[in-house]
Every structure is written in C-alpha cells, then in structure tokens.
Write a protein that holds these residues in place. Structure first.
Motif, PDB file in Angstrom:
ATOM      1  N   THR A   1       0.833  -1.205   0.000  1.00 16.52           N
ATOM      2  CA  THR A   1       0.000   0.000   0.000  1.00 16.52           C
ATOM      3  C   THR A   1       0.866   1.253   0.000  1.00 16.52           C
ATOM      4  OG1 THR A   1      -1.792  -1.163   1.125  1.00 16.52           O
ATOM      5  CG2 THR A   1      -1.812   1.244   1.244  1.00 16.52           C
ATOM      6  N   THR A   2       1.862   1.292   0.861  1.00 18.19           N
ATOM      7  CA  THR A   2       2.755   2.448   0.954  1.00 18.19           C
ATOM      8  C   THR A   2       3.435   2.730  -0.385  1.00 18.19           C
ATOM      9  OG1 THR A   2       3.150   2.096   3.307  1.00 18.19           O
ATOM     10  CG2 THR A   2       4.810   3.350   2.116  1.00 18.19           C
TER      11      THR A   2
ATOM     12  N   VAL B   1       0.962   4.094  -3.060  1.00 20.79           N
ATOM     13  CA  VAL B   1       0.691   5.509  -2.803  1.00 20.79           C
ATOM     14  C   VAL B   1       1.881   6.360  -3.239  1.00 20.79           C
ATOM     15  CG1 VAL B   1       0.320   7.210  -0.971  1.00 20.79           C
ATOM     16  CG2 VAL B   1      -0.972   5.068  -0.968  1.00 20.79           C
TER      17      VAL B   1
ATOM     18  N   GLU C   1      -4.256   6.349   0.187  1.00 22.20           N
ATOM     19  CA  GLU C   1      -4.055   5.061   0.854  1.00 22.20           C
ATOM     20  C   GLU C   1      -5.354   4.269   0.977  1.00 22.20           C
ATOM     21  OE1 GLU C   1      -2.995   4.479   5.262  1.00 22.20           O
ATOM     22  OE2 GLU C   1      -1.058   4.432   4.223  1.00 22.20           O
TER      23      GLU C   1
END
Length: 64
Positions: free
Chosen positions: A25-26, A29, A36
């Motif tokens: 996810t990080t 993004v 997020e």
C-alpha cells in the motif's frame, strides 16, 4: 481504486500478511500518488499441490 493481487504459497501468519499489505500500500501511494484508502490488496493462499513450476508440482520441488 488500485487492486494489487498476490498469489503465494499458504502458511504465512497474519502478522507477515499485514506487513506485506502495508508495504504494498505504501509503495502504491508513493509511486502513483493515489490515496491510501483507495488501495486494495487481495492475498490468495495457494497450496503447493495446486501450483506448477517448470512442469512439476511445487509440492514435489519444495516438500515440507
């Protein structure tokens, strides 16, 4: 709504999966600039007996 699909051998604990989801996810993004909350990660656990590699079952190549 980005969707990241991960297929891997079964057997990882929930903490490992959580770390994987957070890391993916990080990076999504960071690279795409999306929010997020819009990132979805779907993990599919696959038994080694249902995964073929180079003409053999993974369960034969990597017995427990």
């Amino acid at each position: 709504m980005p969707i990241i699909r991960v297929e891997m051998f079964e057997g990882r604990d929930p903490e490992t999966k959580q770390e994987l989801v957070k890391s993916l996810t990080t990076e999504m993004v960071r690279v795409t600039g999306c929010g997020e909350d819009s990132v979805n990660v779907i993990i599919t656990d696959v038994k080694k007996e249902n995964w073929g590699m180079g003409g053999d079952l993974a369960s034969q190549k990597f017995p427990d």
